[in-house]
Design a protein around this motif. Structure first.
Motif, PDB file in Angstrom:
ATOM      1  N   PRO A 108       0.851  -1.189   0.000  1.00 43.91           N
ATOM      2  CA  PRO A 108       0.000   0.000   0.000  1.00 43.91           C
ATOM      3  C   PRO A 108       0.893   1.248   0.000  1.00 43.91           C
TER       4      PRO A 108
ATOM      5  N   ARG B  75       2.632   5.611   4.126  1.00 44.37           N
ATOM      6  CA  ARG B  75       1.951   6.643   4.892  1.00 44.37           C
ATOM      7  C   ARG B  75       2.869   7.056   6.039  1.00 44.37           C
TER       8      ARG B  75
ATOM      9  N   ARG C  23       4.285   8.410   9.476  1.00 44.13           N
ATOM     10  CA  ARG C  23       3.703   8.451  10.822  1.00 44.13           C
ATOM     11  C   ARG C  23       3.798   9.861  11.398  1.00 44.13           C
ATOM     12  N   VAL C  24       3.086  10.056  12.489  1.00 44.90           N
ATOM     13  CA  VAL C  24       3.123  11.378  13.129  1.00 44.90           C
ATOM     14  C   VAL C  24       4.565  11.714  13.517  1.00 44.90           C
TER      15      VAL C  24
ATOM     16  N   ARG D 126       2.684 -15.507  50.550  1.00 45.26           N
ATOM     17  CA  ARG D 126       1.881 -14.902  49.495  1.00 45.26           C
ATOM     18  C   ARG D 126       2.385 -13.509  49.158  1.00 45.26           C
TER      19      ARG D 126
ATOM     20  N   ILE E 254       8.077  -3.702  26.313  1.00 47.41           N
ATOM     21  CA  ILE E 254       7.142  -2.740  25.721  1.00 47.41           C
ATOM     22  C   ILE E 254       7.908  -1.531  25.175  1.00 47.41           C
TER      23      ILE E 254
ATOM     24  N   VAL F  77       9.574  -2.524  21.826  1.00 48.87           N
ATOM     25  CA  VAL F  77       8.620  -2.649  20.721  1.00 48.87           C
ATOM     26  C   VAL F  77       8.102  -1.270  20.314  1.00 48.87           C
ATOM     27  N   HIS F  78       7.804  -0.452  21.309  1.00 49.49           N
ATOM     28  CA  HIS F  78       7.292   0.878  20.998  1.00 49.49           C
ATOM     29  C   HIS F  78       8.347   1.702  20.251  1.00 49.49           C
TER      30      HIS F  78
ATOM     31  N   LYS G  91       8.400   0.576  16.707  1.00 49.50           N
ATOM     32  CA  LYS G  91       7.189   0.911  15.954  1.00 49.50           C
ATOM     33  C   LYS G  91       7.075   2.401  15.695  1.00 49.50           C
ATOM     34  N   ALA G  92       7.436   3.196  16.692  1.00 50.81           N
ATOM     35  CA  ALA G  92       7.168   4.631  16.570  1.00 50.81           C
ATOM     36  C   ALA G  92       8.372   5.399  16.035  1.00 50.81           C
TER      37      ALA G  92
ATOM     38  N   ASP H 174       8.237  -0.104   4.497  1.00 49.89           N
ATOM     39  CA  ASP H 174       7.972  -1.533   4.362  1.00 49.89           C
ATOM     40  C   ASP H 174       9.156  -2.181   3.664  1.00 49.89           C
TER      41      ASP H 174
END
Lengths: 358, 270
Positions: free
Chosen positions: A44, A47, A49-50, A97, A116, A119-120, A123-124, A130
């Protein structure tokens, strides 16, 4: 995508693995090429990203990722602190416990923060294009292949494996015979004896007293009132060498019904004593302990697969996957009024198996 | 009597020597004297107690006639609807009425617990009345109900052998056949737990005192108390139902979390 990448038209240089934006051409190879093949739609449109557009957001996301990493540090430190703040005190379950809980929470925060955050980050902030990664060809070069063949040929010539038939055949013979000891050894894992006799014989013997589980104290017939249910083991089981194994076969449920409620079949008239009956507790389906006795309906329920046995009708199966009634232990009383077994079980206890005849 | 004996001794024996029966006679006099005095002092108290017991039986009888006799019969003889209560004793009455199972609200697979319909005094009166109509197991003595000073590990073993198959090893209860079930034991009072073992309410088997001695019952009660008071080491018990609730949790929340993370990992960032 199974192209040999050296021939790939889309590839700009030989040996380049990563290709940007563009579908690779197909070589026919041996695959069937359909005439109405759906064309590769490609990627596609890209696009942005911000974070690609706004440096402020980019900075903000960077801070966010570093916050995750900082949280991870906090978590790991908390875990260490929690280990000392909430020590395990012997005998205090609440302390166990608390210790597990807070230690776990700290370590979770420590690991999740890194995960996290990473990964963030990717991604960001990392490059947002691609990518296609082509597969490597698995075939070696002609020289490598020729070299390999040469090595084998040389080896064969040197050792004479192809030439010295006696050596070759005796080696093959030795290799074939090597696993034999293993077969002999593993053969002994199978029951050495006929399973029918093995499972039919339990700890019970003629004249052996019925005793309470776990104390092993003998039971008098007068101890059972109507509606009583006793969990029973044979006398002397607690002192036997293989206590657990024997118990798994010899466990018995003893109940008392009104004598007129019992439907006794021919040949079993003297197997009960005044309405007291004893049945094997091992389910005939897959061997779970059946002991959920309902004293009004006289139904016995197996908790594993809901087989139901009717104690009134000699433990006949009335529901569920079990196929055979529970084996009955013939009982009577001795001169002192204690309940004793008249004999061992008269059929194999427990689940069905191949060698068993019904 | 004493004088008679003394006179007799004087007649047959020389003066100064007592008749051999004199000691016995003196003892008799002493015993009769103290006994009589004791009876005099306490007779009023006994009369009061027996009178109050009679009143209790009478009150229980009235309560029974008004609330229970429709099904159990005016003379506890039972009807086609309900069993006879002759011989069930005070323990069974106290358990059935004290846990709200009786009077029965609706017929079903088994009598369900509901809010208790009577006051403590009324339950006691009913229990005394039922016990007066035929001997049966009595309400247990308080010494077995404290849940303290007994062997908790023996109680746990006895519970696993005799109770856990229906009531679950953590006392969480379990299903039986055709809609019947073994109730959870978490908030059952020690007295009701003891009475249930003793009398075998509904489809529960009877564990009389020769099967589980009063001490062993007290051990089991101690274990139940331990279960109530000891927090679970493994965190949330999820009802202590074992693989069913735990499996449901991990399939929904565990797999759900994995799916959510996978979606997040592969989704494009803004």
């Amino acid at each position: 995508m199974a192209d040999d990448h050296g021939d790939t038209a889309g590839s700009t240089a030989a040996g380049k693995d990563v290709e940007q934006h563009g579908a690779p051409a197909h070589s026919a190879g041996t695959a069937v090429v359909a005439t109405d093949e759906v064309p590769n739609p490609g990627f596609p449109p890209h696009r942005p990203r911000v974070t690609d557009l706004d440096p402020k957001v980019d900075k903000q996301q960077e801070r966010r990722v570093s916050t995750m990493f900082l949280l991870s540090i906090v978590g790991s430190v908390l875990a260490v602190v929690a280990y000392f703040v909430f020590p395990i005190e012997p005998g205090n379950m609440q302390s166990v416990r608390n210790n597990t809980l807070f230690l776990g929470l700290g370590i979770t925060l420590g690991l999740l923060g890194i995960g996290i955050g990473a990964v963030h980050w990717s991604k960001a902030l990392m490059q947002g294009h691609d990518l296609v990664e082509q597969r490597h060809g698995t075939r070696g070069s002609e020289e490598t292949r020729a070299k390999a063949v040469e090595v084998f040929t040389l080896g064969n010539e040197d050792s004479g494996f192809g030439r010295r038939t006696l050596l070759r055949r005796s080696l093959i013979g030795a290799l074939v015979v090597t696993p034999l000891p293993a077969i002999v050894l593993f053969r002994d894992l199978a029951p050495a004896d006929n399973p029918v006799t093995l499972l039919k014989h339990t700890f019970w013997e003629e004249g052996m007293r019925l005793t309470r589980d776990p104390s092993g104290t003998p039971i008098k017939a007068s101890d059972l009132t109507i509606g009583s249910a006793f969990q029973v083991i044979p006398e002397g089981l607690n002192d036997s060498e293989h206590r657990i194994e024997e118990k798994a076969k010899a466990s018995v449920l003893l109940v008392r019904l009104k004598p007129e409620d019992l439907e006794v079949s021919e040949g079993r008239e003297d197997w009960n004593y005044d309405g007291i009956v004893a049945y094997s507790k091992i389910c005939t389906h897959v061997g779970c302990p059946v002991a959920l006795y309902e004293q009004q309906t006289h139904h016995l329920l197996c908790p594993c697969h809901q087989s139901q046995f009717d104690i009134k009708r000699e433990a006949a199966v009335i529901f569920g996957p079990a196929k055979r009634p529970l084996p009955q232990l013939p009982i009577t009383v001795d001169s002192e009024g204690y309940l004793i077994a008249k004999s061992d079980f008269t059929e194999p206890i427990g689940p069905s198996f191949w060698e068993r005849k019904l | 009597m004493a004088t008679k004996a003394a006179r007799a001794s004087r007649r047959s024996q020389p003066v100064g020597r007592r008749h051999p029966l004199a000691t016995v006679a003196l003892l008799l006099v002493g015993l009769l004297g103290t006994g009589g005095a004791y009876a005099l002092f306490t007779s009023s108290a006994t009369a009061e107690t027996s009178a109050s017991a009679e009143a209790l039986v009478e009150e229980g009888g009235k309560l029974f006639a008004a609330n229970c006799a429709t099904c159990h019969g005016l003379d506890l003889e039972g009807t086609t609807q309900a069993p006879t209560l002759i011989g069930v004793g005070a323990a069974a009455t106290d358990f059935q009425v004290g846990t709200g199972r009786m009077p029965l609200a609706i017929s079903g697979p088994q009598a369900e617990q509901k809010p208790v319909q009577f006051t403590e005094e009324q339950i006691q009166a009913l229990a005394v009345y039922v016990a007066s109509q035929g001997p049966g197991p009595a309400i247990p003595a308080d010494m077995y109900l404290t849940g303290e000073g007994y062997d908790v590990s023996n109680g746990a073993e006895l519970f696993r052998i005799n109770c856990a198959m229906c009531h679950n090893v953590a006392g969480a209860g379990g299903a039986l056949t055709e809609g019947k079930f073994a109730p959870a034991l978490a908030d059952v009072t020690a007295k009701h737990a003891y009475e249930a073992m003793l009398t075998g309410p509904q489809n529960m088997p009877v564990f009389n005192d020769t099967n589980l001695t009063p001490e062993e019952k007290a051990d089991i009660i101690t274990y139940l108390k331990y279960l109530d008071e000891t927090p679970s080491v493994g965190g949330f018990t999820l009802g202590s139902l074992g693989p069913v609730s735990e499996g449901l949790f991990i399939w929904i929340f565990g797999l759900g979390a994995i799916v959510a993370i996978t979606v997040w990992l592969t989704a494009k960032s803004n």
